[in-house]
Write an enzyme that holds these catalytic residues in place. Structure first.
Site, short mmCIF file in Angstrom:
data_model
loop_
_atom_site.label_atom_id
_atom_site.label_comp_id
_atom_site.label_asym_id
_atom_site.label_seq_id
_atom_site.Cartn_x
_atom_site.Cartn_y
_atom_site.Cartn_z
CE1 TYR A 144 -8.00 57.18 43.22
CE2 TYR A 144 -8.86 58.09 41.18
CZ TYR A 144 -8.93 57.15 42.21
OH TYR A 144 -9.93 56.21 42.20
CG ASP A 239 -7.86 63.26 49.05
OD1 ASP A 239 -8.03 62.86 47.88
OD2 ASP A 239 -7.80 62.49 50.05
CE LYS A 267 -5.29 55.54 49.97
NZ LYS A 267 -5.28 54.36 49.06
P1 KE4 Z 1 -10.80 54.85 47.80
O1 KE4 Z 1 -12.15 55.21 47.19
O2 KE4 Z 1 -9.98 53.99 46.86
O3 KE4 Z 1 -10.90 54.26 49.19
O4 KE4 Z 1 -9.97 56.21 47.99
C1 KE4 Z 1 -9.79 57.06 46.89
C2 KE4 Z 1 -8.60 57.96 47.15
C3 KE4 Z 1 -8.83 59.27 47.52
N1 KE4 Z 1 -7.80 60.12 47.78
C4 KE4 Z 1 -6.52 59.71 47.68
C5 KE4 Z 1 -5.42 60.68 47.96
C6 KE4 Z 1 -6.23 58.37 47.30
O5 KE4 Z 1 -4.93 57.98 47.20
C7 KE4 Z 1 -7.28 57.48 47.04
C8 KE4 Z 1 -7.03 56.05 46.59
N2 KE4 Z 1 -5.67 55.68 46.39
C9 KE4 Z 1 -5.42 54.63 45.46
C10 KE4 Z 1 -3.92 54.41 45.28
N3 KE4 Z 1 -3.21 55.54 44.93
C11 KE4 Z 1 -6.07 53.35 45.92
C12 KE4 Z 1 -5.65 52.11 45.18
C13 KE4 Z 1 -6.64 51.71 44.14
O6 KE4 Z 1 -7.21 52.60 43.47
O7 KE4 Z 1 -6.81 50.49 44.01
#
Ligand code: KE4
Length: 424
Positions: A144, A239, A267
């Site tokens: 993701y 990523d 993060k």
């Molecule tokens: P954000 O747009 O949520 O800040 O980041 C997206 C993203 C991009 N790449 C990776 C590897 C990620 O894990 C994420 C977001 N992770 C999720 C949890 N696996 C965030 C939690 C959520 O979606 O509420």
């Protein structure tokens, strides 16, 4: 466990916020029940509106590597706030931050701050397409990368066919430009480049996957991505929104000794404040406006309070911290594995450093198909029992759990005891 206040808040929330939450996984749909509404957090602990206390293994989905409300980070941000929240102008803080990030992650020669991981990966892909003049993107099943249209794509019906939308609202014309391959399948990647020479703009990968549960790369997989991109003139994008600063001061690329062309970070980069980064090779990043023709912008990009939180967090990431995270991670992995053996439960714990996932299936879990075989009901019972015992575990079997340096051995041992109870 008393959950009245959270229950009432959840009722109210669902009337005005989609499903009562501002991000889907928080709604506990995969595990059921009322999600605890969190009032405050400190160290390894969360405290909900009903006064319940939890040992936290979500860590805001990764950012809280120092533990929650770290006094030094809070003090630094409090001080920065008194100078104003956002100026929409360059600041010395951003220069200091970018100098720190580029010193920690050597593959990043030139960077940009943005406000979310989605923005970081979306922008990295756009600059890769602008740099190569190509359109096709390769991603991997189970990874993701945020919710940009071209990333919400699943594998097409045939092995080599291009993608189909994995969300309503994503045009088929956009999805068709994304080819989704099985993670850890070097052969499939080689065939993709052989079958489509000179048309692939970029390959984006979670160098250690967190989003199908914790799935490490097999030997040679990441190296193949970098080598095949180099040979074909495509751009390799790591990523590292989740793994960045989590697995080492230089994330997974530092852990494995690799140099991708571009990297997305998030993060931990902002210590829990809205801050993410994309960057990499100078020749590629020099295509970004106003230097070059690839447009990207953001009102709050690099704002002083988020950058202050990032500086205060990243400056604490030293060898002793990673040694402690490794020790705590190993203790939890061993404890969960032993508890499962005693309960005769089929459980495969996969871990890299302080991110780990207990898979309710026979291991190893190498890709999405393996992860999808998990016993979902078993996970739901496990999660529910842990929550009732005061352990706040990720509310999906397709997520990684995170340990912070604020966790103690006593926290780990209590978690293992709770898991043993949950596995009965
Ligand atoms: P954000 O747009 O949520 O800040 O980041 C997206 C993203 C991009 N790449 C990776 C590897 C990620 O894990 C994420 C977001 N992770 C999720 C949890 N696996 C965030 C939690 C959520 O979606 O509420």
């Amino acid at each position: 466990m008393k959950r009245d206040v959270s229950g009432a808040l959840f009722e109210r929330a669902q009337r005005v916020i989609v499903a009562g939450v501002n991000s889907p996984v928080r709604a506990f749909r995969a595990v059921g029940g009322v999600p605890p509404f969190i009032a405050r957090a400190r160290g390894s602990r969360l405290f909900d509106e009903d006064g319940n206390e939890f040992i936290d293994y979500v860590g805001s989905w990764g950012p809280a590597i120092l533990g929650h409300a770290d006094p030094q980070v809070i003090a630094a941000v409090q001080s920065a706030l008194t100078n104003g929240l956002s100026f929409g102008a360059p600041t010395a803080l951003e220069v200091e931050f970018a100098e720190l990030v580029t010193s920690m992650v050597p593959s990043i020669e030139l960077m940009r701050c943005v406000s979310s991981g989605t923005e970081a990966t979306m922008s990295a892909i756009r600059v890769a397409r602008g740099f190569t003049g190509r359109d096709v993107l390769i991603k991997f099943e189970g990874c993701y990368h945020g919710h940009a249209d071209h990333l919400l794509v699943k594998a097409g019906s045939g092995a080599a066919t291009f993608g189909e939308p994995d969300s309503a609202g994503v045009p088929a014309s956009v999805a068709r430009l994304t080819l989704t391959l099985p993670y850890n399948d070097i052969g499939a990647l080689e065939r993709a480049f052989t079958d489509s020479p000179g048309v692939i703009a970029a390959v984006i990968v979670e160098p250690v996957v967190g989003n199908m549960g914790c799935v490490p790369p097999i030997a040679g997989f990441l190296e193949a991505i970098i080598a095949l991109c180099k040979r074909d003139g495509a751009v390799s994008i790591f990523d590292e929104v989740m793994t960045g600063f989590r697995l080492s001061r230089a994330g997974a690329q530092g852990h494995y000794g690799l140099h991708p062309d571009l990297t997305a970070l998030g993060k931990i980069a902002g210590g829990g404040m809205p801050l993410a980064i994309y960057g990499g090779r100078r020749d590629i990043m020099s295509k970004v406006a106003p230097l070059g023709p690839v447009y990207q912008a953001g009102t709050l990009s690099g704002n002083p309070s988020a950058v202050t939180a990032g500086l205060a967090t990243l400056s604490r990431l030293d060898a002793a911290l990673y040694a402690k995270l490794e020790s705590l991670g190993a203790r939890l992995e061993a404890g969960l594995t032993e508890a499962a053996a005693k309960a005769n439960a089929e459980l495969c714990v996969q871990r890299v450093g302080s991110m780990l996932t207990p898979f309710f299936t026979r291991g190893p879990v190498r890709n999405w198909n393996d992860s999808a075989k998990q016993d979902k009901e078993r996970f739901v019972r496990f999660h529910r029992s842990l929550l009732e015992q005061g352990i706040y575990w990720p509310a999906s079997q397709y997520e990684a759990a995170f340990i912070s340096v604020a966790h103690s051995e006593a926290d780990i041992d209590r978690t293992v005891a709770a898991a043993a109870e949950a596995l009965k």
